[in-house]
Design a protein around this motif. Structure first.
Motif, PDB file in Angstrom:
ATOM      1  N   VAL A 221      16.685  81.271  80.147  1.00  0.00           N
ATOM      2  CA  VAL A 221      16.383  79.966  79.262  1.00  0.00           C
ATOM      3  C   VAL A 221      15.670  81.025  77.855  1.00  0.00           C
ATOM      4  O   VAL A 221      14.985  81.845  78.310  1.00  0.00           O
ATOM      5  CB  VAL A 221      15.600  79.185  79.495  1.00  0.00           C
ATOM      6  CG1 VAL A 221      15.256  78.225  78.225  1.00  0.00           C
ATOM      7  CG2 VAL A 221      16.023  78.444  80.771  1.00  0.00           C
ATOM      8  N   ASN A 222      16.185  80.585  76.557  1.00  0.00           N
ATOM      9  CA  ASN A 222      15.513  81.276  75.580  1.00  0.00           C
ATOM     10  C   ASN A 222      14.886  80.506  74.635  1.00  0.00           C
ATOM     11  O   ASN A 222      14.925  79.484  74.689  1.00  0.00           O
ATOM     12  CB  ASN A 222      16.544  82.454  74.659  1.00  0.00           C
ATOM     13  CG  ASN A 222      17.763  81.355  74.349  1.00  0.00           C
ATOM     14  OD1 ASN A 222      19.040  81.534  74.723  1.00  0.00           O
ATOM     15  ND2 ASN A 222      17.360  80.485  73.182  1.00  0.00           N
ATOM     16  N   ILE A 223      13.767  81.119  73.804  1.00  0.00           N
ATOM     17  CA  ILE A 223      13.165  80.250  72.850  1.00  0.00           C
ATOM     18  C   ILE A 223      14.139  79.560  71.887  1.00  0.00           C
ATOM     19  O   ILE A 223      14.960  80.166  71.559  1.00  0.00           O
ATOM     20  CB  ILE A 223      12.139  81.133  71.974  1.00  0.00           C
ATOM     21  CG1 ILE A 223      10.974  81.977  72.968  1.00  0.00           C
ATOM     22  CG2 ILE A 223      11.607  80.383  70.841  1.00  0.00           C
ATOM     23  CD1 ILE A 223      10.150  82.773  72.189  1.00  0.00           C
ATOM     24  N   GLY A 224      13.781  78.055  71.820  1.00  0.00           N
ATOM     25  CA  GLY A 224      14.780  77.293  70.951  1.00  0.00           C
ATOM     26  C   GLY A 224      15.865  76.725  71.850  1.00  0.00           C
ATOM     27  O   GLY A 224      16.623  75.997  71.352  1.00  0.00           O
ATOM     28  N   GLY A 225      16.004  77.090  73.248  1.00  0.00           N
ATOM     29  CA  GLY A 225      17.163  76.536  73.807  1.00  0.00           C
ATOM     30  C   GLY A 225      16.911  75.248  74.315  1.00  0.00           C
ATOM     31  O   GLY A 225      15.742  74.438  73.940  1.00  0.00           O
ATOM     32  N   LYS A 226      17.739  74.732  75.117  1.00  0.00           N
ATOM     33  CA  LYS A 226      17.565  73.412  75.754  1.00  0.00           C
ATOM     34  C   LYS A 226      18.099  73.430  77.060  1.00  0.00           C
ATOM     35  O   LYS A 226      19.201  73.767  77.185  1.00  0.00           O
ATOM     36  CB  LYS A 226      18.486  72.182  74.601  1.00  0.00           C
ATOM     37  CG  LYS A 226      18.192  70.888  75.252  1.00  0.00           C
ATOM     38  CD  LYS A 226      18.446  69.832  74.259  1.00  0.00           C
ATOM     39  CE  LYS A 226      19.869  69.969  73.766  1.00  0.00           C
ATOM     40  NZ  LYS A 226      20.443  69.214  72.496  1.00  0.00           N
ATOM     41  N   ILE A 227      17.498  72.790  78.242  1.00  0.00           N
ATOM     42  CA  ILE A 227      18.028  72.641  79.475  1.00  0.00           C
ATOM     43  C   ILE A 227      17.604  71.667  80.220  1.00  0.00           C
ATOM     44  O   ILE A 227      16.902  70.633  79.777  1.00  0.00           O
ATOM     45  CB  ILE A 227      16.889  74.033  80.337  1.00  0.00           C
ATOM     46  CG1 ILE A 227      15.588  73.686  80.366  1.00  0.00           C
ATOM     47  CG2 ILE A 227      17.357  75.285  79.753  1.00  0.00           C
ATOM     48  CD1 ILE A 227      14.901  74.612  81.155  1.00  0.00           C
ATOM     49  N   ARG A 228      18.262  71.422  81.464  1.00  0.00           N
ATOM     50  CA  ARG A 228      17.723  70.333  82.213  1.00  0.00           C
ATOM     51  C   ARG A 228      18.378  70.908  83.888  1.00  0.00           C
ATOM     52  O   ARG A 228      19.213  71.430  83.781  1.00  0.00           O
ATOM     53  CB  ARG A 228      18.418  68.929  82.043  1.00  0.00           C
ATOM     54  CG  ARG A 228      19.886  69.006  82.026  1.00  0.00           C
ATOM     55  CD  ARG A 228      20.354  67.451  81.882  1.00  0.00           C
ATOM     56  NE  ARG A 228      21.858  67.327  81.864  1.00  0.00           N
ATOM     57  CZ  ARG A 228      22.652  67.229  80.848  1.00  0.00           C
ATOM     58  NH1 ARG A 228      22.024  67.597  79.476  1.00  0.00           N
ATOM     59  NH2 ARG A 228      23.872  67.358  80.946  1.00  0.00           N
ATOM     60  N   SER A 229      17.649  70.388  84.857  1.00  0.00           N
ATOM     61  CA  SER A 229      17.898  70.779  86.178  1.00  0.00           C
ATOM     62  C   SER A 229      17.496  69.569  86.928  1.00  0.00           C
ATOM     63  O   SER A 229      16.658  69.886  87.826  1.00  0.00           O
ATOM     64  CB  SER A 229      17.750  72.190  86.697  1.00  0.00           C
ATOM     65  OG  SER A 229      18.607  72.190  87.942  1.00  0.00           O
ATOM     66  N   SER A 230      18.003  68.490  86.745  1.00  0.00           N
ATOM     67  CA  SER A 230      17.369  67.157  87.516  1.00  0.00           C
ATOM     68  C   SER A 230      18.032  66.954  88.619  1.00  0.00           C
ATOM     69  O   SER A 230      19.355  67.123  88.641  1.00  0.00           O
ATOM     70  CB  SER A 230      17.383  65.991  86.542  1.00  0.00           C
ATOM     71  OG  SER A 230      16.747  66.203  85.335  1.00  0.00           O
ATOM     72  N   TYR A 231      17.535  66.434  89.654  1.00  0.00           N
ATOM     73  CA  TYR A 231      18.083  66.385  90.966  1.00  0.00           C
ATOM     74  C   TYR A 231      17.626  64.861  91.373  1.00  0.00           C
ATOM     75  O   TYR A 231      16.425  64.292  91.185  1.00  0.00           O
ATOM     76  CB  TYR A 231      17.363  67.120  92.346  1.00  0.00           C
ATOM     77  CG  TYR A 231      17.524  68.611  91.948  1.00  0.00           C
ATOM     78  CD1 TYR A 231      18.610  68.984  92.916  1.00  0.00           C
ATOM     79  CD2 TYR A 231      16.884  69.685  91.317  1.00  0.00           C
ATOM     80  CE1 TYR A 231      19.186  70.398  92.970  1.00  0.00           C
ATOM     81  CE2 TYR A 231      17.165  70.776  91.329  1.00  0.00           C
ATOM     82  CZ  TYR A 231      18.331  71.302  92.025  1.00  0.00           C
ATOM     83  OH  TYR A 231      18.707  72.707  92.198  1.00  0.00           O
ATOM     84  N   PHE A 232      18.549  64.161  91.533  1.00  0.00           N
ATOM     85  CA  PHE A 232      18.686  62.738  92.018  1.00  0.00           C
ATOM     86  C   PHE A 232      19.288  62.540  93.490  1.00  0.00           C
ATOM     87  O   PHE A 232      20.417  63.133  93.609  1.00  0.00           O
ATOM     88  CB  PHE A 232      19.600  62.131  91.160  1.00  0.00           C
ATOM     89  CG  PHE A 232      19.413  61.778  89.818  1.00  0.00           C
ATOM     90  CD1 PHE A 232      18.513  60.816  89.294  1.00  0.00           C
ATOM     91  CD2 PHE A 232      19.947  62.928  88.767  1.00  0.00           C
ATOM     92  CE1 PHE A 232      18.021  60.879  87.709  1.00  0.00           C
ATOM     93  CE2 PHE A 232      19.421  62.973  87.351  1.00  0.00           C
ATOM     94  CZ  PHE A 232      18.560  62.003  87.118  1.00  0.00           C
ATOM     95  N   THR A 233      18.518  61.873  94.083  1.00  0.00           N
ATOM     96  CA  THR A 233      18.822  61.800  95.807  1.00  0.00           C
ATOM     97  C   THR A 233      19.238  60.110  95.824  1.00  0.00           C
ATOM     98  O   THR A 233      18.340  59.444  95.159  1.00  0.00           O
ATOM     99  CB  THR A 233      17.932  62.211  96.400  1.00  0.00           C
ATOM    100  OG1 THR A 233      16.518  61.786  96.392  1.00  0.00           O
ATOM    101  CG2 THR A 233      17.704  63.805  96.752  1.00  0.00           C
ATOM    102  N   GLN A 234      20.112  59.770  96.409  1.00  0.00           N
ATOM    103  CA  GLN A 234      20.525  58.213  96.382  1.00  0.00           C
ATOM    104  C   GLN A 234      20.766  58.055  97.898  1.00  0.00           C
ATOM    105  O   GLN A 234      21.660  58.868  98.480  1.00  0.00           O
ATOM    106  CB  GLN A 234      21.544  57.806  95.667  1.00  0.00           C
ATOM    107  CG  GLN A 234      21.285  58.095  94.209  1.00  0.00           C
ATOM    108  CD  GLN A 234      22.353  57.757  93.190  1.00  0.00           C
ATOM    109  OE1 GLN A 234      23.534  57.981  93.206  1.00  0.00           O
ATOM    110  NE2 GLN A 234      21.866  56.501  92.375  1.00  0.00           N
ATOM    111  N   ASP A 235      20.171  57.102  98.490  1.00  0.00           N
ATOM    112  CA  ASP A 235      20.381  56.782  99.955  1.00  0.00           C
ATOM    113  C   ASP A 235      20.917  55.060 100.019  1.00  0.00           C
ATOM    114  O   ASP A 235      20.091  54.289  99.437  1.00  0.00           O
ATOM    115  CB  ASP A 235      19.240  56.784 100.772  1.00  0.00           C
ATOM    116  CG  ASP A 235      18.810  58.376 101.015  1.00  0.00           C
ATOM    117  OD1 ASP A 235      19.544  58.925 101.877  1.00  0.00           O
ATOM    118  OD2 ASP A 235      17.986  58.768 100.279  1.00  0.00           O
TER     119      ASP A 235
END
Length: 521
Positions: free
Chosen positions: A148-162
């Motif tokens: 990830v660099n300055i000014g970038g945009k990220i996500r790494s969201s974890y969804f668990t569904q039961d």
């Protein structure tokens, strides 16, 4: 390939540089109906892969009782890689999106036959984990697909569904011609969310992530955007789904049927916004479908030109209520809305072989889909605006498929030529600027298609008799030009947003020919 502007947009050229003399404007009207940008202007690579393993068991416990079980594991992965985007220079010039899903499920039920009843009782459990990993970066700023660099945009969201369900259904047939089938299902949905961005990426020097928590509205500024929420959450919802159907054979050649069913589902999650990430998860509610159908089925044998004639007609009415509607934009941001809609219409089909070895078939659907309510939410330019009464985008008003095929056996080899025509009617578009359905329509289109199948019997050592299939298929043989998807954008797909709204499209495939080989065991 990227979307194509239907009409030219000032400054959007095939070279990415509007200052180059003679540079062609990029659009279906100016650079070619289904043209693509050169790689040095816009390089995009997408793959989707899914594999599934499952096992089924059917065990007769006695003469009237059968135990059934179905177990499966599924893996879904996607790679969306965008490089050299000259229309989005800066710290987010490139994108690497590689989400994945792992799913495990098991369904266990018992069927018991009585004199006038067949009863099914059982349940199922499904567990899945979905990760929405994405990185907008620039190698010149020290970023790459994992950094990830300055000014970038990220996500790494974890969804668990039961998801858990217990159900019971009774096929009651007091007389041979009548079947009445009531059923009920209890469902339970648990959804959990956590943010894995800190663990899943490395960071260039100086990066400070922004943070926000939709649970309490708190936020902190940084020099790099994290689209995921900084606070985890878990939500649980339960409900009951009743259903009933009936089928009456009023004549040897005709039966009438009707059904009503309610179903609950969890709203979609993922992308760069929506529930748990931008929208308070405590507002999470189950979406409700209330479906009614009524129709007739016909079966006529050896009557005039009708040989093995099967046909049906049905009316359907679906109320889809309490919807959480998320729409992800090209920059990874998400527009949210909520609403309820009504789908109603008629389905028809027929199938026959009026002449020996000649088969004809067709089906058609007439559909009217309208939002009773539609209120724009976070991400829309006019959040809180109502668009109730608008048609649901991308639901064709009419569609039909008409075809015929002929089967001939030469020796032991089956030869089957086939021809069919597919038609898709007008559809309303979605407008990114308003974040809502549009009254503008996408034109209807149709394609003529041909195929030839040759099935050759084989006898293999230790494997017995098998069939080897060769198939050659030609789609859109008239090379019809049409768009299979259109939407109204603001110009931001090709750089800074323009002053206006523009129509973008994914063109349908031109004449396409491909072959396949398969073996039947």
């Amino acid at each position: 390939m990227p979307v194509i502007p239907v009409s030219p947009i000032a400054g959007v050229t095939v070279t990415g540089n509007p200052g180059v003399a003679g540079s062609t404007l990029y659009s279906q009207q100016s650079s070619g109906y289904d043209s693509a940008l050169p790689f040095n202007t816009y390089e995009k690579f997408d793959t989707n892969a899914m594999w599934l393993v499952f096992a089924k068991e059917n065990v007769a416990l006695d003469d009237t009782t059968t135990l059934h079980n179905l177990t499966w594991y599924e893996n879904i992965t996607r790679v969306h890689s965008r490089l050299n985007d000259l229309y989005n220079t800066g710290p987010q010039v490139s994108e690497y999106n590689d989400p994945h899903t792992n799913i495990f499920g098991d369904k266990l039920w018992i069927t018991k036959d009585f004199t006038d009843n067949t009863v099914d009782i059982g349940g199922y459990y499904i567990h899945d984990t979905y990760n929405s990993r994405n990185n907008f970066y620039n190698v010149l700023d020290g970023g790459n697909k994992n950094t990830v660099n300055i000014g970038g945009k990220i996500r790494s969201s974890y969804f668990t569904q039961d998801d858990f369900a217990a159900f019971a259904q009774d096929d009651f047939h007091p007389m041979k011609a009548l079947h009445i089938t009531p059923g009920v299902r209890f469902v339970s949905f648990q959804t959990g969310y956590s943010n894995g961005a800190l663990q899943d990426f490395t960071y260039a020097p100086g990066v400070v992530l922004s943070s926000h928590c939709p649970l309490d509205g708190s936020s902190t500024k940084g020099n790099t955007t994290d689209q995921g929420a900084s606070c985890g959450a878990n939500e649980s919802r339960n409900g009951v789904e009743p259903s009933i159907s009936a089928n009456l054979q009023v004549m040897p050649w005709m039966s009438l049927y009707g059904s009503y069913a309610e179903s609950l589902r969890t709203p979609s999650v993922g992308g760069g916004g929506g529930l748990f990430q931008k929208v308070d998860p405590t507002s999470y509610h189950l979406e409700l479908g209330q479906d009614f159908q009524a129709g007739a089925k016909f079966k006529v044998s050896h009557q005039g030109i009708l040989n093995h004639f099967i046909a049906g007609i049905s009316y359907f009415h679906l109320r889809y209520a309490k919807q959480s509607i998320n729409y992800t934009l090209a920059n990874g941001n998400t527009i949210t809305a909520n609403g309820s809609s009504i789908y109603k219409g008629v389905n028809l089909y027929f199938d026959d072989n009026p002449i020996y070895s000649l088969f004809v078939y067709g089906n058609a659907s007439i559909n009217d889909a309208v939002y009773q309510t539609y209120v724009t939410g976070a991400g829309a330019a006019n959040a809180g605006t109502s668009f109730g009464g608008s048609h649901v985008p991308y639901v064709p008003r009419a569609s039909f498929n008409l075809g015929a095929y002929y089967q001939d056996v030469v020796g032991d080899t089956l030869i089957e030529p086939r021809a069919w025509y597919q038609f898709t009617g007008t559809q309303n578009l979605f407008n990114n600027f308003t974040g809502a359905p549009s009254a503008q329509k996408m034109p209807s289109y149709g394609t003529i298609n041909l195929s030839l199948k040759v099935a050759v019997p084989l006898t293999l050592p230790y494997a017995g008799r098998k069939t080897l299939d060769f198939k050659l298929t030609a789609l859109n043989v008239a090379n019809n030009r049409y768009n299979e998807y259109e939407y109204i954008g603001t110009g931001g797909y090709f750089g800074a947003a323009q002053a206006g709204q523009y129509l973008y499209a994914y063109p349908g495939a031109p004449l396409t020919i491909y072959g396949s080989v398969g073996m039947h065991f």
